[in-house]
Enzyme design. Structure first.
Site, PDB file in Angstrom:
ATOM      1  N   HIS A  10       0.859  -1.184   0.000  1.00  0.00           N
ATOM      2  CA  HIS A  10       0.000   0.000   0.000  1.00  0.00           C
ATOM      3  C   HIS A  10       0.889   1.225   0.000  1.00  0.00           C
ATOM      4  O   HIS A  10       1.885   1.267   0.711  1.00  0.00           O
ATOM      5  CB  HIS A  10      -0.894   0.037   1.245  1.00  0.00           C
ATOM      6  CG  HIS A  10      -1.769  -1.162   1.371  1.00  0.00           C
ATOM      7  ND1 HIS A  10      -2.931  -1.302   0.653  1.00  0.00           N
ATOM      8  CD2 HIS A  10      -1.643  -2.273   2.121  1.00  0.00           C
ATOM      9  CE1 HIS A  10      -3.498  -2.459   0.974  1.00  0.00           C
ATOM     10  NE2 HIS A  10      -2.724  -3.073   1.853  1.00  0.00           N
ATOM     11  N   ASN A  39       7.842  -8.014   0.985  1.00  0.00           N
ATOM     12  CA  ASN A  39       6.693  -7.114   0.973  1.00  0.00           C
ATOM     13  C   ASN A  39       6.880  -6.037   2.031  1.00  0.00           C
ATOM     14  O   ASN A  39       7.198  -6.354   3.175  1.00  0.00           O
ATOM     15  CB  ASN A  39       5.403  -7.863   1.321  1.00  0.00           C
ATOM     16  CG  ASN A  39       4.927  -8.782   0.247  1.00  0.00           C
ATOM     17  OD1 ASN A  39       5.700  -9.295  -0.547  1.00  0.00           O
ATOM     18  ND2 ASN A  39       3.631  -9.017   0.233  1.00  0.00           N
TER      19      ASN A  39
END
Length: 183
Positions: A83, A100
């Site tokens: 995000h 990630n």
């Protein structure tokens, strides 16, 4: 077939090998757009015309998206930003393959003490929202850093770090289910 680092990064998002035009079309996504420009900066010498051009573009995107990862940062293939939003990584940090990062993550340097330096992060590490990792520590492979965790010590392979102060738990399956479309 020999795929580029950019193709491997974008594979993490879709699970599909994309052509250059398909990659560019996906750059509507701020996370992927930042990764694209970041990797372009790493392709060219800093003082070359294209190196300076891509660094100017990266600087614009750092401000626009609130992501501050410098081209000097060593990041393995299959990098994924979950995000967009504030994200800061010190240029001395080393991050492995298939990692990630979520919004609000800070990976920073410590200038004194036992853990002076910058973190080294292994392969297949999932770092949750608002996690902070500081100092010359080593994060192993297949590690989960839970959201809102403050990490100031080494984390072994196949573990989860959570909380503040950080507690470390062994997890036999590591990041299985957290890291998709590995390259």
């Amino acid at each position: 077939m020999n795929y580029s680092t950019i193709q491997k990064d974008f594979f993490r998002e879709s699970g599909k090998w994309l052509s250059t035009s398909e990659i560019w079309a996906k750059c509507i996504n701020p996370n992927l757009h930042y990764i694209y420009v970041f990797r372009k900066c790493q392709q060219y010498p800093k003082k070359s015309f294209l190196g300076m051009f891509w660094r100017m573009i990266l600087r614009h995107h750092q401000i626009k998206y609130g992501i501050q990862i410098y081209p000097e940062t060593q990041i393995g293939e299959g990098f994924y930003i979950g995000h967009w939003g504030f994200l800061a990584v010190n240029p001395g940090v080393v991050i492995g393959r298939n990692c990630n990062l979520s919004q609000g993550v800070s990976i920073a340097q410590t200038n004194r003490g036992k853990y002076k330096g910058t973190p080294i992060i292994g392969d297949e590490v999932w770092i949750g929202p608002n996690a902070v990792i500081v100092g010359g520590i080593k994060i192993g492979n297949n590690v989960i850093i839970a959201p809102n965790t403050y990490v100031t010590e080494d984390v072994p392979d196949y573990c989860m770090a959570m909380g503040n102060p950080c507690r470390i738990f062994s997890i036999p399956k590591g990041t299985e289910g957290y890291i998709n479309n590995k390259v």
